[in-house]
Design a protein around this motif. Structure first.
Motif, PDB file in Angstrom:
ATOM      1  N   SER A 177      -2.637  29.322 172.102  1.00 32.68           N
ATOM      2  CA  SER A 177      -3.379  30.345 171.362  1.00 32.68           C
ATOM      3  C   SER A 177      -4.831  30.465 171.831  1.00 32.68           C
ATOM      4  O   SER A 177      -5.518  31.426 171.466  1.00 32.68           O
ATOM      5  CB  SER A 177      -3.352  30.024 169.866  1.00 32.68           C
ATOM      6  N   TYR A 178      -5.311  29.522 172.668  1.00 33.22           N
ATOM      7  CA  TYR A 178      -6.696  29.555 173.143  1.00 33.22           C
ATOM      8  C   TYR A 178      -6.836  30.335 174.447  1.00 33.22           C
ATOM      9  O   TYR A 178      -7.954  30.535 174.912  1.00 33.22           O
ATOM     10  CB  TYR A 178      -7.218  28.127 173.354  1.00 33.22           C
ATOM     11  N   VAL A 179      -5.716  30.735 175.048  1.00 37.19           N
ATOM     12  CA  VAL A 179      -5.795  31.395 176.357  1.00 37.19           C
ATOM     13  C   VAL A 179      -4.973  32.670 176.334  1.00 37.19           C
ATOM     14  O   VAL A 179      -4.041  32.824 175.536  1.00 37.19           O
ATOM     15  CB  VAL A 179      -5.297  30.458 177.480  1.00 37.19           C
ATOM     16  N   GLU A 180      -5.315  33.587 177.234  1.00 38.29           N
ATOM     17  CA  GLU A 180      -4.554  34.809 177.459  1.00 38.29           C
ATOM     18  C   GLU A 180      -3.816  34.631 178.781  1.00 38.29           C
ATOM     19  O   GLU A 180      -4.442  34.454 179.837  1.00 38.29           O
ATOM     20  CB  GLU A 180      -5.471  36.024 177.498  1.00 38.29           C
ATOM     21  N   VAL A 181      -2.460  34.665 178.751  1.00 34.99           N
ATOM     22  CA  VAL A 181      -1.631  34.265 179.879  1.00 34.99           C
ATOM     23  C   VAL A 181      -1.222  35.494 180.692  1.00 34.99           C
ATOM     24  O   VAL A 181      -0.861  36.537 180.135  1.00 34.99           O
ATOM     25  CB  VAL A 181      -0.380  33.508 179.380  1.00 34.99           C
ATOM     26  N   TYR A 182      -1.283  35.364 182.035  1.00 34.11           N
ATOM     27  CA  TYR A 182      -0.794  36.396 182.948  1.00 34.11           C
ATOM     28  C   TYR A 182       0.183  35.723 183.901  1.00 34.11           C
ATOM     29  O   TYR A 182      -0.228  35.093 184.883  1.00 34.11           O
ATOM     30  CB  TYR A 182      -1.949  37.023 183.740  1.00 34.11           C
TER      31      TYR A 182
END
Length: 570
Positions: free
Chosen positions: A553-558
């Motif tokens: 939840s702390y990162v935006e994943v690509y």
């Protein structure tokens, strides 16, 4: 009402036979029948209560029975649960006794009394019909007597008047002799009629007195005696029914007592020590407690060593671990193991994510399950083989070729099950110490741990398996608990780093203070080497020497398009 006075026929008071008293008896006997019907209704409602109570008890027992092939069934290995199960079974028998009470009361009381009431009504109707008939007869006789008496009285008065007229005519000198003779004949005729009326009245009176005597001393007493006997039988019958009512309950008391005794016996059979031992056997891990942590003196330029509960994370010439830029990873293998065991979708096939004792039990259960499946397939194969032989001997019963396809399918299934059983038996033998420990490549294939912590787990646990599946420590052997730090780094250096499957951007700042985590700053871009498996953590890499886990939840994943293919080996 008591009719004892009716037996003394000569002392009968005449008022008892009056019509109003007869009606009182009729009302009283009807009241007795109403009481009997009321008691029948009472018993019937009692039977309904008993059958409903038994039904509710059975439903209650069924509701709390363990469901087959469910987790609840495994809980009944404990003595307290077994006692509860015995209580449920006894309650089922207890309900059966209430059903017996209902059935016996219905057959022995309700049905019998209902039939008796019908007979009683018919008998009562007959007795009172005879009573009314006798009453009507005596009233008819009385009316005849009264009619005869009035006629006699009238004829006497007519004869007296005729006599007086004759005497008057005979004394009158002016009356002709023919008129006097006519008056005399008329007087004689009236006297004759009066005598006949007197005779008839006397005869009717005698007949009435006889009928009245028979009525009050024979007919009515007999009718009343029958009514009295009928009423007494009714009273006796309702008393016997009340005794039966109590006896039906008394008959089931011993059986109910046995049910309660069995419940008490089941409660006394509860063994808290046995239950506690089952819990210990079910959840014991087989790990030995870790040894004391050695003191590491950083003031002396000496080479640190590994104790039996701490591992070195540095190598000659390398001040930082390649996996974390902040903390030493001495407990990293155990944290990774726990993380993998909590991922969604279950653990590895060989249950290597479990503690040794739990793993041994799971493997044993799997082997037993496979053996049962093998036996089932063999039974089916034998049955089909016999069927094929029958078809060969008797072609009219079926085509033997139609069984070959099924036999071939069973043979394939048996082969698969045997190979599967051999695989699990090999793992079970390894755990129990019958086979040497598996090599490093084999352990990687089973997916037990990630590559970077396999060697550490081997040194901490796998190389110390005992034959019973538990782990033992050998503190006296320094060669097994103290290993140069260079060996660990050499192993890690030989392993290839995980490929990158995407990138991510930190949405928030995360301070990685636990073992295996990594700190990130808001807005920082990093590489993803392992995506979230459902436990809320994503594995990332900053550079070749820094990688670890951060909350998803702390990162935006690509992720890259071939991310799934890159993760197939994990």
């Amino acid at each position: 009402m008591s009719f004892c006075f009716l037996s003394c026929r000569w002392l009968l008071p005449t008022w008892i036979f009056k019509k109003d008293q007869f009606d009182n008896l009729e009302k009283h006997t009807q009241w007795g029948i109403d009481v009997l019907e009321k008691y029948i209704k009472f018993v019937k409602e009692r039977t309904e209560i008993e059958i409903n109570y038994a039904k509710q008890l059975r439903n209650l027992s069924k509701k709390y029975q363990p469901k087959k092939n469910s987790k609840e069934e495994d809980e009944y290995k404990y003595s307290s649960c077994q006692a509860f199960l015995a209580t449920l079974n006894e309650m089922n028998d207890y309900a059966g006794q209430h059903e017996v009470v209902s059935e016996n009361m219905t057959s022995q009381i309700t049905a019998e009394l209902a039939r008796y009431v019908q007979e009683l009504k018919q008998e009562r109707k007959m007795h009172f019909h005879d009573g009314r008939k006798a009453q009507q007869h005596i009233e008819t006789c009385w009316k005849q007597l009264e009619s005869s008496k009035r006629r006699f009285e009238r004829d006497c008065k007519e004869a007296d008047r005729a006599q007086q007229y004759f005497e008057k005519m005979d004394a009158d000198i002016n009356v002709t002799k023919a008129d006097v003779e006519k008056a005399r004949q008329q007087a004689q005729l009236r006297h004759q009629m009066a005598e006949e009326s007197k005779a008839e009245y006397s005869s009717t009176l005698q007949r009435f007195n006889h009928e009245q005597h028979d009525h009050y001393h024979t007919h009515i007493p007999n009718i009343f005696q029958k009514i009295q006997e009928m009423e007494e039988r009714r009273i006796i019958r309702i008393g016997e029914s009340m005794k039966t009512f109590a006896e039906v309950d008394r008959q089931v008391i011993p059986i109910i007592g046995k049910c309660l005794d069995e419940i008490t016996k089941a409660a006394e059979s509860i063994d808290q020590k046995h239950d506690s031992q089952l819990v210990v056997e079910a959840f014991k891990s087989g790990f030995e407690p870790p040894g004391d942590v050695d003191f590491e003196d950083f003031t002396q330029p000496i080479k640190r060593t590994v104790s039996d509960s701490s591992l070195s994370n540095s190598k000659d010439g390398k001040p930082e671990s390649r996996f974390s830029g902040k903390s030493k990873g001495k407990l990293w293998p155990f944290i990774k193991k726990n993380k993998l065991s909590l991922k969604l979708g279950g653990g590895p096939e060989d249950f290597s994510n479990l503690p040794p004792e739990q793993r041994r039990k799971k493997l044993q259960q799997k082997v037993d399950e496979l053996n049962r499946d093998i036996q089932k397939e063999m039974d089916q194969r034998d049955a089909l083989t016999k069927m094929k032989d029958v078809y060969i001997k008797n072609p009219q019963m079926g085509d033997a070729a139609s069984v070959d396809l099924k036999l071939a399918e069973l043979a394939q299934n048996l082969e698969k099950l045997r190979l599967e059983a051999q695989k699990f038996e090999g793992w079970l033998a390894e755990v129990e110490g019958r086979l040497p420990a598996r090599t490093e490549p084999a352990r990687r294939q089973s997916g037990m741990y990630e590559p970077q912590n396999t060697l550490t787990v081997n040194n901490c646990a796998q190389d110390r398996e005992s034959p019973d599946g538990s782990y033992t420590e050998e503190p006296s052997q320094e060669s097994e608990v103290k290993v140069p730090a260079a060996e660990f780094d050499d192993e890690f250096d030989d392993e290839e780093p995980l490929p990158t499957i995407g990138t991510c951007k930190a949405l928030y700042t995360f301070e990685g203070q636990n073992e295996g985590t990594i700190s990130v700053s808001e807005g920082e871009t990093l590489f993803i080497i392992e995506e979230d498996k459902g436990d809320g953590w994503t594995r990332i890499r900053r550079n070749e020497d820094e990688e670890g886990y951060v909350p998803t939840s702390y990162v935006e994943v690509y992720l890259e398009k071939n991310a799934k293919g890159a993760m197939t080996y994990i």
